[in-house]
Write an enzyme that holds these catalytic residues in place. Structure first.
Site, PDB file in Angstrom:
ATOM      1  N   GLU A 223       0.217 -28.981 -19.748  1.00  0.00           N
ATOM      2  CA  GLU A 223       0.280 -27.442 -20.049  1.00  0.00           C
ATOM      3  C   GLU A 223       1.147 -26.447 -19.279  1.00  0.00           C
ATOM      4  O   GLU A 223       0.825 -26.703 -18.135  1.00  0.00           O
ATOM      5  CB  GLU A 223      -0.974 -26.894 -20.807  1.00  0.00           C
ATOM      6  N   GLU A 334      -2.486 -18.447 -26.733  1.00  0.00           N
ATOM      7  CA  GLU A 334      -3.527 -18.469 -26.725  1.00  0.00           C
ATOM      8  C   GLU A 334      -4.477 -17.944 -26.038  1.00  0.00           C
ATOM      9  O   GLU A 334      -4.305 -17.350 -25.261  1.00  0.00           O
ATOM     10  CB  GLU A 334      -3.984 -20.068 -25.981  1.00  0.00           C
TER      11      GLU A 334
END
Ligand SMILES: *[C@@H]1O[C@H](CO)[C@@H](O)[C@H](O)[C@H]1NC(C)=O
Ligand SMILES: *[C@@H]1O[C@H](CO)[C@@H](O)[C@H](O)[C@H]1NC(C)=O
Length: 419
Positions: A223, A334
């Site tokens: 990520e 997120e």
């Protein structure tokens, strides 16, 4: 029993009680003392492990200290498998054709604001070193334990593939994804904002995910993007970050260089450092490009920041599924909602505005691409979108000539439609 006897009995009991209380206090004091000194020792040991000797240190205006650590002394080499690893100083292959002189000249001309990290205002790291954000005692003390520092707190599996898990951990997403093929990398240009975080134990991030395996215990994930995370960094600044795990956020992996794994070769960009400037509502817009791709020869996963900075690589052996290829790519935001009882946090995602507000207000990802099995950058086919509660955070896709495949995403969290 006479009165005198009774009172003697009473005072004996009182004395015993007092003795007992005193000994309880001193016992628990002693226990606390050893606990706290043990903790101090653990924290100090961990600091010594993380903070390598610096050739030079630079104080950033945001309070960070950036240590220029010799490239061969970086945290990666604490890994038992990397003891004899020979650092690769450049990838064998680049999906855009790297080190193309004409292109580099063109890009340099385009670059109007070459300052990308705040600490650059106070100096640069010498060649053969890498900049490492120094970890302080307070950074570790904010974590729930020494072991938890630098790791994701809860399993934060991106939910799109598994709606049953949705809402479980308080993580909420507004994302775009592709799956059903083999992927060898992904790219995106990400609008940079500084979302408001309601509580220090929440965070807001915007990133891409390179995922391998199913959404079980052995999920592999790489990520990269930007995040605001008061617990991790001690402030509300927007910071460049990476994360990796090979077991669904359980025992392996971490943010940035906070465990051994990622091998950095770049002397200019520090993981976890503040990005400056950030975009303003109806004002100047700033974005960062991130490319992650798999070197077809060595199998390592490389990362590039902007047009000019190849940061380094995650060695192939860290992973199981990703040692071969990725099975899913995700892009988007997120946040953590730590409110209980169906209440919603006011922590913002992206700019804190909904997608329909568009450019200059809502946050975007543009030119999202995947690396296909012939190692070329391609437009993603069959994009899906996912959000747990579109009234809190939403996503809207589109495509055009300039921006290729793009999307707007984010939202304010708590609002009349998201109580
Ligand atoms: C971060 O922002 C929150 C509110 O958004 C504020 O209460 C807090 O003081 C800020 N923290 C720092 C370190 O600036
Ligand atoms: C998550 O919870 C909210 C509110 O409880 C609900 O409206 C939404 O449908 C849930 N999302 C999923 C994907 O289950």
């Amino acid at each position: 029993m006479g009165f005198a006897q009774l009172s003697r009995g009473r005072s004996r009991r009182a004395l015993a009680l007092a003795l007992c209380v005193w000994s309880l206090i001193s016992l628990s004091c002693a226990a606390r003392l050893t606990d706290s000194s043990r903790q101090q020792l653990d924290v100090q040991k961990h600091l010594n492990r993380l903070n390598k000797p610096a050739v030079k240190s630079i104080k950033s205006p945001d309070g960070d200290i950036i240590d220029c650590v010799h490239i061969s002394q970086q945290p990666a080499f604490d890994h038992p498998y990397l003891k004899d690893h020979k650092i690769q100083m450049r990838p064998n292959y680049h999906p855009e054709g790297l080190f193309n002189e004409n292109k580099v000249a063109e890009k340099t001309k385009e670059r109007s604001n070459p300052q990308v990290q705040l600490w650059h205002t106070n100096g640069r790291c010498p060649e053969d070193t890498i900049p490492v954000r120094r970890t302080r005692k307070d950074d570790i003390l904010r974590a729930s334990s020494v072991k938890a520092y630098g790791r994701k707190k809860q399993r934060s599996i991106p939910k799109s593939a598994d709606p049953d898990l949705a809402n479980e951990s308080g993580h909420q997403h507004a994302i775009v994804y592709v799956n059903g093929d083999k992927y060898y990398g992904a790219k995106a240009t990400i609008n940079v904002w500084e979302p408001k975080i309601q509580q220090p134990n929440e965070f807001s991030l915007s990133q891409l995910w390179i995922l391998g395996g199913s959404f079980g215990e052995d999920l592999n994930s790489i990520e990269a993007g930007w995040q605001v995370s008061p617990d991790l960094y001690g402030d509300n600044n927007t910071r460049l970050f990476t994360y990796w795990t090979s077991d669904a956020y359980q025992a392996t992996g971490c943010y940035n260089l906070l465990c051994s794994g990622f091998i950095q070769i770049n002397s200019e960009i520090a993981m976890g450092a503040s990005i400056s400037p950030v975009s303003g509502l109806r004002g100047s817009q700033y974005d960062i490009s991130i490319l992650v791709w798999k070197d077809p020869k060595e199998g390592h996963w490389w990362m590039q920041f902007g047009n000019d900075y190849v940061l380094g690589y995650w060695p192939s052996f860290l992973f199981s599924y990703l040692a071969d290829s990725a099975s899913m790519i995700e892009w988007g935001g997120e946040v953590v909602n730590s409110e209980a009882d169906g209440q919603h946090t006011s922590t913002q995602m992206g700019s804190g505005r909904f997608p329909e507000e568009g450019f200059g207000k809502a946050s975007y990802f543009r030119n999202i691409q995947v690396v296909d099995s012939s190692n070329n950058l391609k437009a993603p086919k069959g994009l899906g979108t996912f959000t747990e509660q579109s009234n809190c955070y939403d996503v809207q896709t589109g495509s055009n000539g300039d921006w290729g495949h793009y999307f707007y995403y984010g939202g304010p969290g708590k609002n009349p439609n998201c109580p």
